[in-house]
Design an enzyme around this catalytic site. Structure first.
Site, mmCIF file in Angstrom:
data_model
loop_
_atom_site.group_PDB
_atom_site.id
_atom_site.type_symbol
_atom_site.label_atom_id
_atom_site.label_comp_id
_atom_site.label_asym_id
_atom_site.label_seq_id
_atom_site.Cartn_x
_atom_site.Cartn_y
_atom_site.Cartn_z
ATOM 1 N N HIS A 475 19.469 -23.482 -37.955
ATOM 2 C CA HIS A 475 19.886 -23.381 -36.553
ATOM 3 C C HIS A 475 19.143 -24.413 -35.708
ATOM 4 O O HIS A 475 19.755 -25.149 -34.919
ATOM 5 C CB HIS A 475 19.607 -21.974 -36.030
ATOM 6 C CG HIS A 475 20.030 -21.750 -34.611
ATOM 7 N ND1 HIS A 475 21.223 -21.132 -34.282
ATOM 8 C CD2 HIS A 475 19.446 -22.078 -33.430
ATOM 9 C CE1 HIS A 475 21.339 -21.089 -32.962
ATOM 10 N NE2 HIS A 475 20.269 -21.651 -32.420
ATOM 11 N N GLU A 476 17.821 -24.484 -35.869
ATOM 12 C CA GLU A 476 17.037 -25.409 -35.044
ATOM 13 C C GLU A 476 17.286 -26.867 -35.447
ATOM 14 O O GLU A 476 17.287 -27.755 -34.587
ATOM 15 C CB GLU A 476 15.548 -25.074 -35.145
ATOM 16 C CG GLU A 476 15.180 -23.645 -34.740
ATOM 17 C CD GLU A 476 15.637 -23.284 -33.341
ATOM 18 O OE1 GLU A 476 15.805 -24.195 -32.500
ATOM 19 O OE2 GLU A 476 15.839 -22.084 -33.069
ATOM 20 N N HIS A 479 20.219 -28.269 -33.676
ATOM 21 C CA HIS A 479 19.976 -28.677 -32.290
ATOM 22 C C HIS A 479 19.601 -30.152 -32.171
ATOM 23 O O HIS A 479 19.708 -30.719 -31.078
ATOM 24 C CB HIS A 479 18.877 -27.818 -31.669
ATOM 25 C CG HIS A 479 19.359 -26.510 -31.136
ATOM 26 N ND1 HIS A 479 20.441 -26.395 -30.286
ATOM 27 C CD2 HIS A 479 18.894 -25.238 -31.334
ATOM 28 C CE1 HIS A 479 20.625 -25.120 -29.980
ATOM 29 N NE2 HIS A 479 19.715 -24.393 -30.599
ATOM 30 N N GLU A 498 24.044 -23.922 -27.904
ATOM 31 C CA GLU A 498 23.749 -22.750 -28.726
ATOM 32 C C GLU A 498 24.926 -22.303 -29.584
ATOM 33 O O GLU A 498 24.744 -21.866 -30.717
ATOM 34 C CB GLU A 498 23.279 -21.601 -27.831
ATOM 35 C CG GLU A 498 21.993 -21.884 -27.075
ATOM 36 C CD GLU A 498 20.800 -22.145 -27.995
ATOM 37 O OE1 GLU A 498 20.924 -21.951 -29.223
ATOM 38 O OE2 GLU A 498 19.744 -22.542 -27.472
#
Length: 819
Positions: A475-476, A479, A498
């Protein structure tokens, strides 16, 4: 001075004001020279801002965000430091002897404060000619500003060479000011290949003594600077130094202790970003580069969002200096710093070194030949470097407190190269050249936070097996593309960051596990069901206005004539813990994938990244490009207006999602869970009928192994049961070793404990609230809502033991629940 977009703004409301007048002047580069003082819990020093002036009153980008918004910048490492002058150290902002006359900004009782260092005039935020002076407005909060001064760049010899008209003497003030603006423009627009020369000059200019103080005022949200007699932004000083000091309770900086009880400090990233760390321009359109020289105790490690791997330089007894820089323009909100007694977790045989050797020339040629030209303004871009294009694993390091070093080496470090490789296989070139991962203190309020070149992770990801840690890493990592390399032009459109990261979390993680296509699809659907259940619950328990992905609707991206704006609901603490933007955004991307097909959809995203990296976008930019690439969607009757109406501009559950959700219950992994739940319900019924039947039930029932996400769903289904016996709960915990599972599983286990008042397991709830603060806020509410004296006592006791280390937003929300 009132914000010209909202004259009657009440700062105690939940809209976050962005006051900076970016349509008049724009920061191109920051140079920070700061010192960290743990004893006083402040960061002090100065920041130098390099500006360019806009055409007076004109917006930087058009409302649709079509034009590239990125500015050109770069950097050059040095080992020296610029010490503050004696008058600064004796006056209070950079030393301990002065008196701070500012009031603290607590944002609950927002009385406007000001500090005026000249005769106060009727200043206005405008670039139009008139009797009033032009006012430069910067976003600023919870800072003690001592002095603002103009800096003359033309005294730097290298600047004369940039501007062929500059000479050492014989200049009138008018000519000197014009030549300085011209020289700074030349400096700021040097081509990317000259980034070392450019940043060397940035540093030289930042060290020039001030040539005159500038009067300034402060209120709760801004720093306002004038130069008497200057009426237009274009004539305002384009090089300004600000001497200041942070405040111990400033909302951008968190002073605390790590898990080994050593002092540390890190930046929060929300809810007010970095305006309590340094005066800046917060609107995302104000993209800039930075250099930062940070002094800290020599036993400390300084990590920062810089693209170089900094090494400490001894400055004086007990103090070291660390220098970082970036060459890619980024919003000031992405600047991140962490200083503490952390140590690096290392593996003897590094997967990274193997990957770094796989830069074959044939692969470079293949990647280079297919690379699209960049659309952003000029900076040293990795997307145009053949070696970067094929670098599946960027150099990375993991840092943790001493007590978590072994766990980080065992769980986190081995996962990183696989997750990075999976991301590269889907989206291509990593936007940033390196990555540091830091295990932040227990009081960190979320599972992770991504910034350029650095990632914060909660200790909660280390518990259990590798599933939660791997998914969160993915997930990170996502980003890096969505949220950082490609940013939202309007902060209210969180889903662009997000929702995209949540969608690609699943794609990256299934790739990292090397799952066959069928298994990957089943896991996608299982995750979709879990998120659907979470979204449905959030929508039932939240205000409708917080459920809209585009709360500004057709006004999204609009700003005032000066460039100031408001972030809708930006200060609302309830929104901070909501996942609606994550979940509805994720489901919108899944819905679009169902219309296109997985393979062409993912290929489109690689094209989208290549086309829009280094830029700010609005929802319509992404959707327009998608509909143009796949015209068959329009032929199916799906229009931009329909997407707005169903997904972005309305509260509640999107209509297409209601139809799709039924299919997830027929997923094979879900069917397996339902069969296991049926066994547990039957087991619970037998368990209530006596000791002999209880033993017989335990001997006869065979419960199968389940995946981590299946276990989460199983516990959620059991939470729907009205009553579970103590024996069933005990056997449930033993069968799945629930106390040893990841935080997602243990959270559901704690909910079961609270619901059924399983007093023998209250210690598990206590442990969760203390060790998993990133996820524990909801449990405080559960403990209080049942109006059980023992449970309420447990909530209050846990809060008393951890409230000093809690994130300020979490602390405020929990206080409202239990006090």
């Amino acid at each position: 001075m009132q914000n010209d977009m909202e004259p009657n703004l009440d700062p105690s409301k939940d809209d976050l004001p962005l006051r900076a007048n970016t349509n008049h002047m724009l920061v191109r580069h920051y140079v920070l020279d700061l010192a960290v003082h743990f004893q006083r819990k402040v960061i002090s020093g100065n920041i130098v801002l390099f500006f360019e002036s806009r055409k007076d009153g004109h917006k930087l980008c058009n409302p649709g965000g079509r034009e590239p918004c990125v500015q050109r910048v770069s950097c050059f490492p040095v080992t020296g430091t610029y010490s503050p002058p004696p008058d600064a150290n004796n006056s209070g902002a950079c030393g301990s002897g002065g008196k701070d006359t500012d009031k603290n900004c607590n944002h609950g009782n927002m009385e406007t404060t000001s500090r005026i260092f000249s005769s106060k005039k009727d200043c206005r935020d405008t670039a139009e000619p008139g009797n009033e002076d032009f006012v430069l407005v910067l976003d600023c909060c919870d800072l003690s500003v001592l002095k603002v001064e103009e800096v003359d760049a033309t005294v730097v010899p290298g600047m004369w060479e940039l501007d062929g008209q500059c000479t050492e003497d014989g200049l009138s003030q008018e000519l000197s000011n014009r030549q300085q603006r011209h020289a700074l423009h030349k400096l700021e627009t040097l081509p990317a290949r000259s980034w070392r020369e450019q940043h060397d000059l940035f540093l030289q200019c930042s060290r020039v003594p001030g040539c005159g103080e500038l009067p300034f005022e402060m209120d709760s949200w801004s720093l306002q600077i004038r130069k008497p007699g200057i009426k237009r932004a274009r004539y305002f000083p384009h090089l300004v130094r600000i001497w200041y000091e942070t405040k111990p309770d400033g909302a951008s900086v968190r002073w605390t202790k790590d898990q080994s009880t050593r002092p540390c400090v890190y930046t929060m990233g929300s809810p007010i970003n970095n305006r309590a760390l340094f005066p800046c321009q917060e609107p995302p359109v104000a993209m800039s580069t930075w250099q930062a020289n940070i002094q800290a105790p020599e036993e400390c490690l300084v990590l920062l969002s810089g693209e170089n791997t900094a090494e400490p330089v001894h400055i004086k007894e007990g103090v070291s200096s660390w220098f970082y820089y970036v060459t890619m323009p980024m919003p000031a909100s992405t600047f991140t710093i962490a200083v503490g007694h952390w140590i690096e977790a290392k593996l003897e045989d590094s997967f990274t070194s193997q990957e770094d050797s796989l830069l074959a020339s044939s692969a470079e040629e293949a990647c280079s030949s297919s690379q699209l030209p960049c659309s952003h303004m000029d900076y040293p871009c990795r997307f145009q470097k053949p070696a970067a294009q094929v670098q599946a694993v960027i150099p990375h390091r993991v840092f943790a407190p001493h007590c978590l070093k072994e766990k980080s080496q065992e769980i986190l470090l081995p996962l990183l190269p696989h997750c990075l490789t999976a991301a590269h296989s889907v989206l291509g070139t990593h936007p940033f050249p390196r990555l540091d991962v830091l295990l932040v203190p227990a009081g960190f309020s979320s599972l992770g936070m991504a910034s350029p070149h650095i990632m914060f992770l909660s200790q909660s990801v280390l518990a259990g097996k590798k599933h939660l840690c791997g998914a969160r890493l993915c997930h990170e990592i996502a980003h890096a593309w969505f949220g950082l390399a490609i940013g939202a032009q309007d902060w209210t459109e969180e889903w662009i960051s997000e929702g995209f990261a949540t969608f690609f979390e699943d794609v990256f993680w299934t790739n990292a596990q090397k799952l066959p296509q069928k298994e990957a699809r089943e896991q996608y659907e299982l995750k979709a069901l879990l998120r659907w259940r979470r979204l449905r619950e959030e929508l039932q328990n939240s205000e409708e206005e917080l459920q809209v992905l585009r709360p500004n609707r057709e006004q999204t991206g609009e700003v005032s004539p000066s460039g100031a704006s408001l972030v809708k609901h930006g200060l609302n603490p309830s929104k901070f813990f909501m996942q609606v933007h994550y979940l509805k955004g994720y489901f919108l991307l899944r819905f679009l994938a169902s219309k296109i097909g997985e393979e062409p959809y993912l290929k489109f995203f690689r094209l989208f990244v290549q086309t829009t990296h280094g830029q700010l976008i609005l929802s319509q930019d992404f959707l327009h490009m998608l509909l143009e690439k796949f015209p068959e969607i329009k032929r199916q009757g799906l229009t931009l207006d329909m997407i707005y109406e169903d997904w972005l501009d309305s509260a509640g559950i999107p209509k297409p999602l209601l139809e799709e959700s039924e299919a997830w219950l027929e997923n094979q992994l879900v069917e397996e869970v339902k069969r296991e739940v049926a066994k547990w319900i039957q087991f619970n019924q037998r368990n209530r009928k006596g000791t002999k039947r209880k033993r017989r039930a335990e001997e006869q029932v065979i419960f199968k192994e389940v995946l981590p996400d299946q276990l989460v769903l199983l516990l959620e289904f059991l939470l729907e049961e009205e009553s579970l016996s103590v024996g069933t709960l005990r056997w449930l915990e033993r069968r799945y070793s629930l106390c040893e599972q990841d935080a997602e599983v243990r959270h559901r286990w704690c909910e079961l404990i609270v619901k059924h008042k399983h007093t023998a397991a209250y210690k598990d709830v206590e442990q969760f609230l203390k060790k998993d603060q990133a996820m524990g806020v909801y449990l405080y509410g559960e403990l209080m809502v049942h109006e059980d004296a023992r449970q309420q006592g447990l909530a209050k006791s846990c809060f008393r033991s951890v409230h000093e280390e809690m994130d300020l937003t979490s602390k405020k929300v929990v206080e409202e629940m239990i006090l």
